[in-house]
Design an enzyme around this catalytic site. Sequence first.
Site, PDB file in Angstrom:
ATOM      1  N   ARG A   1      11.727  -5.779   4.782  1.00 33.30           N
ATOM      2  CA  ARG A   1      11.488  -4.337   4.591  1.00 33.30           C
ATOM      3  C   ARG A   1      12.423  -3.522   5.509  1.00 33.30           C
ATOM      4  O   ARG A   1      12.733  -3.914   6.628  1.00 33.30           O
ATOM      5  CB  ARG A   1      10.050  -3.967   4.950  1.00 33.30           C
ATOM      6  CG  ARG A   1       9.872  -2.444   4.899  1.00 33.30           C
ATOM      7  CD  ARG A   1       8.478  -1.979   5.071  1.00 33.30           C
ATOM      8  NE  ARG A   1       7.776  -2.633   6.135  1.00 33.30           N
ATOM      9  CZ  ARG A   1       6.455  -2.618   6.249  1.00 33.30           C
ATOM     10  NH1 ARG A   1       5.730  -1.980   5.377  1.00 33.30           N
ATOM     11  NH2 ARG A   1       5.876  -3.241   7.245  1.00 33.30           N
TER      12      ARG A   1
ATOM     13  N   ARG B   1      -0.305  -9.082  13.386  1.00 33.97           N
ATOM     14  CA  ARG B   1      -0.863  -8.077  12.454  1.00 33.97           C
ATOM     15  C   ARG B   1      -1.667  -8.759  11.352  1.00 33.97           C
ATOM     16  O   ARG B   1      -2.698  -8.260  10.930  1.00 33.97           O
ATOM     17  CB  ARG B   1       0.262  -7.240  11.841  1.00 33.97           C
ATOM     18  CG  ARG B   1       0.705  -6.116  12.770  1.00 33.97           C
ATOM     19  CD  ARG B   1       2.053  -5.574  12.374  1.00 33.97           C
ATOM     20  NE  ARG B   1       2.085  -4.987  11.056  1.00 33.97           N
ATOM     21  CZ  ARG B   1       3.182  -4.889  10.313  1.00 33.97           C
ATOM     22  NH1 ARG B   1       4.333  -5.344  10.776  1.00 33.97           N
ATOM     23  NH2 ARG B   1       3.134  -4.318   9.130  1.00 33.97           N
TER      24      ARG B   1
ATOM     25  N   ARG C   1      -9.556   0.899   8.666  1.00 37.67           N
ATOM     26  CA  ARG C   1      -9.031  -0.415   9.021  1.00 37.67           C
ATOM     27  C   ARG C   1     -10.080  -1.288   9.711  1.00 37.67           C
ATOM     28  O   ARG C   1      -9.824  -2.448   9.988  1.00 37.67           O
ATOM     29  CB  ARG C   1      -7.977  -0.207  10.070  1.00 37.67           C
ATOM     30  CG  ARG C   1      -6.527  -0.214   9.898  1.00 37.67           C
ATOM     31  CD  ARG C   1      -5.841  -1.132   9.054  1.00 37.67           C
ATOM     32  NE  ARG C   1      -4.570  -1.503   9.604  1.00 37.67           N
ATOM     33  CZ  ARG C   1      -3.425  -0.890   9.295  1.00 37.67           C
ATOM     34  NH1 ARG C   1      -3.376   0.107   8.480  1.00 37.67           N
ATOM     35  NH2 ARG C   1      -2.311  -1.337   9.804  1.00 37.67           N
TER      36      ARG C   1
ATOM     37  N   LYS D   1       0.835  -1.213   0.000  1.00 34.33           N
ATOM     38  CA  LYS D   1       0.000   0.000   0.000  1.00 34.33           C
ATOM     39  C   LYS D   1       0.870   1.263   0.000  1.00 34.33           C
ATOM     40  O   LYS D   1       0.651   2.178  -0.788  1.00 34.33           O
ATOM     41  CB  LYS D   1      -0.925   0.044   1.233  1.00 34.33           C
ATOM     42  CG  LYS D   1      -1.829  -1.164   1.373  1.00 34.33           C
ATOM     43  CD  LYS D   1      -2.688  -1.093   2.620  1.00 34.33           C
ATOM     44  CE  LYS D   1      -1.929  -1.175   3.928  1.00 34.33           C
ATOM     45  NZ  LYS D   1      -1.279  -2.473   4.187  1.00 34.33           N
TER      46      LYS D   1
ATOM     47  N   ARG E   1      11.302  -1.723  11.283  1.00 31.35           N
ATOM     48  CA  ARG E   1      10.268  -1.195  12.168  1.00 31.35           C
ATOM     49  C   ARG E   1      10.126  -2.048  13.425  1.00 31.35           C
ATOM     50  O   ARG E   1      10.406  -3.235  13.402  1.00 31.35           O
ATOM     51  CB  ARG E   1       8.918  -1.169  11.419  1.00 31.35           C
ATOM     52  CG  ARG E   1       8.746   0.075  10.610  1.00 31.35           C
ATOM     53  CD  ARG E   1       7.576   0.096   9.672  1.00 31.35           C
ATOM     54  NE  ARG E   1       6.355  -0.585  10.089  1.00 31.35           N
ATOM     55  CZ  ARG E   1       5.244  -0.625   9.357  1.00 31.35           C
ATOM     56  NH1 ARG E   1       5.206  -0.014   8.193  1.00 31.35           N
ATOM     57  NH2 ARG E   1       4.182  -1.262   9.768  1.00 31.35           N
TER      58      ARG E   1
HETATM   59  P1  AP5 Z   1       4.903  -1.590   1.889  1.00 32.92           P
HETATM   60  O1  AP5 Z   1       4.604  -0.711   0.727  1.00 32.92           O
HETATM   61  O2  AP5 Z   1       5.621  -1.000   3.059  1.00 32.92           O
HETATM   62  O3  AP5 Z   1       3.585  -2.388   2.361  1.00 32.92           O
HETATM   63  P2  AP5 Z   1       2.313  -1.879   3.151  1.00 32.92           P
HETATM   64  O4  AP5 Z   1       1.133  -2.576   2.559  1.00 32.92           O
HETATM   65  O5  AP5 Z   1       2.277  -0.379   3.191  1.00 32.92           O
HETATM   66  O6  AP5 Z   1       2.626  -2.526   4.557  1.00 32.92           O
HETATM   67  P3  AP5 Z   1       2.576  -1.964   6.040  1.00 32.92           P
HETATM   68  O7  AP5 Z   1       3.240  -3.033   6.880  1.00 32.92           O
HETATM   69  O8  AP5 Z   1       3.118  -0.586   6.153  1.00 32.92           O
HETATM   70  O9  AP5 Z   1       1.106  -1.981   6.298  1.00 32.92           O
HETATM   71  P4  AP5 Z   1       0.449  -2.069   7.650  1.00 32.92           P
HETATM   72  O10 AP5 Z   1      -0.928  -1.899   7.157  1.00 32.92           O
HETATM   73  O11 AP5 Z   1       0.692  -3.246   8.486  1.00 32.92           O
HETATM   74  O12 AP5 Z   1       1.189  -0.932   8.496  1.00 32.92           O
HETATM   75  P5  AP5 Z   1       0.783   0.542   8.839  1.00 32.92           P
HETATM   76  O13 AP5 Z   1       2.001   1.366   8.797  1.00 32.92           O
HETATM   77  O14 AP5 Z   1      -0.409   0.987   8.066  1.00 32.92           O
HETATM   78  O15 AP5 Z   1       5.742  -2.837   1.312  1.00 32.92           O
HETATM   79  C1  AP5 Z   1       6.224  -3.839   2.180  1.00 32.92           C
HETATM   80  C2  AP5 Z   1       7.616  -4.288   1.698  1.00 32.92           C
HETATM   81  O16 AP5 Z   1       7.487  -4.926   0.435  1.00 32.92           O
HETATM   82  C3  AP5 Z   1       8.626  -3.134   1.490  1.00 32.92           C
HETATM   83  O17 AP5 Z   1       9.914  -3.584   1.839  1.00 32.92           O
HETATM   84  C4  AP5 Z   1       8.550  -2.850  -0.012  1.00 32.92           C
HETATM   85  O18 AP5 Z   1       9.784  -2.329  -0.507  1.00 32.92           O
HETATM   86  C5  AP5 Z   1       8.274  -4.246  -0.550  1.00 32.92           C
HETATM   87  N1  AP5 Z   1       7.432  -4.199  -1.749  1.00 32.92           N
HETATM   88  C6  AP5 Z   1       6.276  -3.481  -1.917  1.00 32.92           C
HETATM   89  N2  AP5 Z   1       5.780  -3.674  -3.137  1.00 32.92           N
HETATM   90  C7  AP5 Z   1       6.649  -4.536  -3.767  1.00 32.92           C
HETATM   91  C8  AP5 Z   1       6.683  -5.139  -5.048  1.00 32.92           C
HETATM   92  N3  AP5 Z   1       5.737  -4.878  -5.955  1.00 32.92           N
HETATM   93  N4  AP5 Z   1       7.694  -6.001  -5.356  1.00 32.92           N
HETATM   94  C9  AP5 Z   1       8.649  -6.276  -4.450  1.00 32.92           C
HETATM   95  N5  AP5 Z   1       8.698  -5.724  -3.198  1.00 32.92           N
HETATM   96  C10 AP5 Z   1       7.706  -4.885  -2.869  1.00 32.92           C
HETATM   97  O19 AP5 Z   1       0.263   0.376  10.349  1.00 32.92           O
HETATM   98  C11 AP5 Z   1       1.151   0.055  11.423  1.00 32.92           C
HETATM   99  C12 AP5 Z   1       0.380   0.006  12.732  1.00 32.92           C
HETATM  100  O20 AP5 Z   1      -0.219   1.308  13.002  1.00 32.92           O
HETATM  101  C13 AP5 Z   1      -0.824  -0.959  12.781  1.00 32.92           C
HETATM  102  O21 AP5 Z   1      -0.422  -2.279  13.099  1.00 32.92           O
HETATM  103  C14 AP5 Z   1      -1.690  -0.306  13.867  1.00 32.92           C
HETATM  104  O22 AP5 Z   1      -1.210  -0.572  15.145  1.00 32.92           O
HETATM  105  C15 AP5 Z   1      -1.511   1.185  13.594  1.00 32.92           C
HETATM  106  N6  AP5 Z   1      -2.526   1.727  12.660  1.00 32.92           N
HETATM  107  C16 AP5 Z   1      -2.265   2.288  11.449  1.00 32.92           C
HETATM  108  N7  AP5 Z   1      -3.408   2.682  10.862  1.00 32.92           N
HETATM  109  C17 AP5 Z   1      -4.413   2.360  11.713  1.00 32.92           C
HETATM  110  C18 AP5 Z   1      -5.829   2.508  11.662  1.00 32.92           C
HETATM  111  N8  AP5 Z   1      -6.446   3.057  10.599  1.00 32.92           N
HETATM  112  N9  AP5 Z   1      -6.560   2.056  12.712  1.00 32.92           N
HETATM  113  C19 AP5 Z   1      -5.974   1.502  13.784  1.00 32.92           C
HETATM  114  N10 AP5 Z   1      -4.633   1.334  13.896  1.00 32.92           N
HETATM  115  C20 AP5 Z   1      -3.854   1.754  12.872  1.00 32.92           C
END
Ligand code: AP5
Length: 215
Positions: A127, A173, A88, A13, A162
């Site tokens: 990552r 997660r 979410r 994402k 992270r």
């Molecule tokens: P990346 O682009 O970082 O993936 P992502 O889907 O953004 O993954 P996240 O882990 O950031 O999502 P998340 O939803 O768990 O975390 P968030 O920060 O929102 O890609 C991942 C890896 O793959 C990278 O190394 C990238 O380089 C690689 N990659 C990507 N695309 C690729 C491709 N096509 N080919 C090869 N490699 C590739 O949330 C973190 C925490 O915050 C949550 O657990 C929660 O506690 C809190 N939180 C955040 N939002 C909320 C909410 N709305 N409500 C409640 N709690 C929340």
Amino acid sequence: MKLILLGAPGAGKGTVAKMLTELDGSVQISTGDILRGAVQAGTELGKQAEAYMKAGDLVPDELIMGIMEKRLQEPDCEKGFLLDGFPRTIPQAEALKELLDRLGIKLDMAVNIDVPREVILDRLTTRRTCSNPECQAIYNVKSNPPKVEGVCDKCGSPVVQREDETEEAISHRLETYQEKTAPLVDFYDKEGLLLTVQATSSEAVIDAIKQKLAG
Ligand code: AP5
């Protein structure tokens, strides 16, 4: 464009959102980045969110809606926004719908990035993220390493793993995603806004979005 990006942790994402910002000046709004910035800065929000995040649990809906209600009314959202990691939960999706109706904003679509679990597990353990809260560039030791190991290409800050990337937190997660966030796919399908893209290539996701916007 005004998009929601749905998908499991590691689906890409954040990577897709950063690529889309370069197309038309829409801003990426990542609740994860906002929360990590708050934890690092030691703000009240950060103190409340830290333990949930470390364990891989969701932060309470009220805290998130408080952030998003303000953020979506900032002037840079007028050109468009890419919601990365929000909503979410069903209550967040319902509250967002009510908020957008009130602000007179119409979403273009909710994009569900569907990537196989084994790819996700591999990506999350490899990552790396820029530690500068203003940057938070995303790298991957296998697919997209920084030019100089451990140093961000964009701002020169250290690139780190992270805190929620322990094996235990990753598995929690993914469970939380299945239980609380996966039901949003049906929610946006019923709203007539869903685009599901089964692709491991970010370029393929971008192409599908462009096609749907044009169509
Ligand atoms: P990346 O682009 O970082 O993936 P992502 O889907 O953004 O993954 P996240 O882990 O950031 O999502 P998340 O939803 O768990 O975390 P968030 O920060 O929102 O890609 C991942 C890896 O793959 C990278 O190394 C990238 O380089 C690689 N990659 C990507 N695309 C690729 C491709 N096509 N080919 C090869 N490699 C590739 O949330 C973190 C925490 O915050 C949550 O657990 C929660 O506690 C809190 N939180 C955040 N939002 C909320 C909410 N709305 N409500 C409640 N709690 C929340």
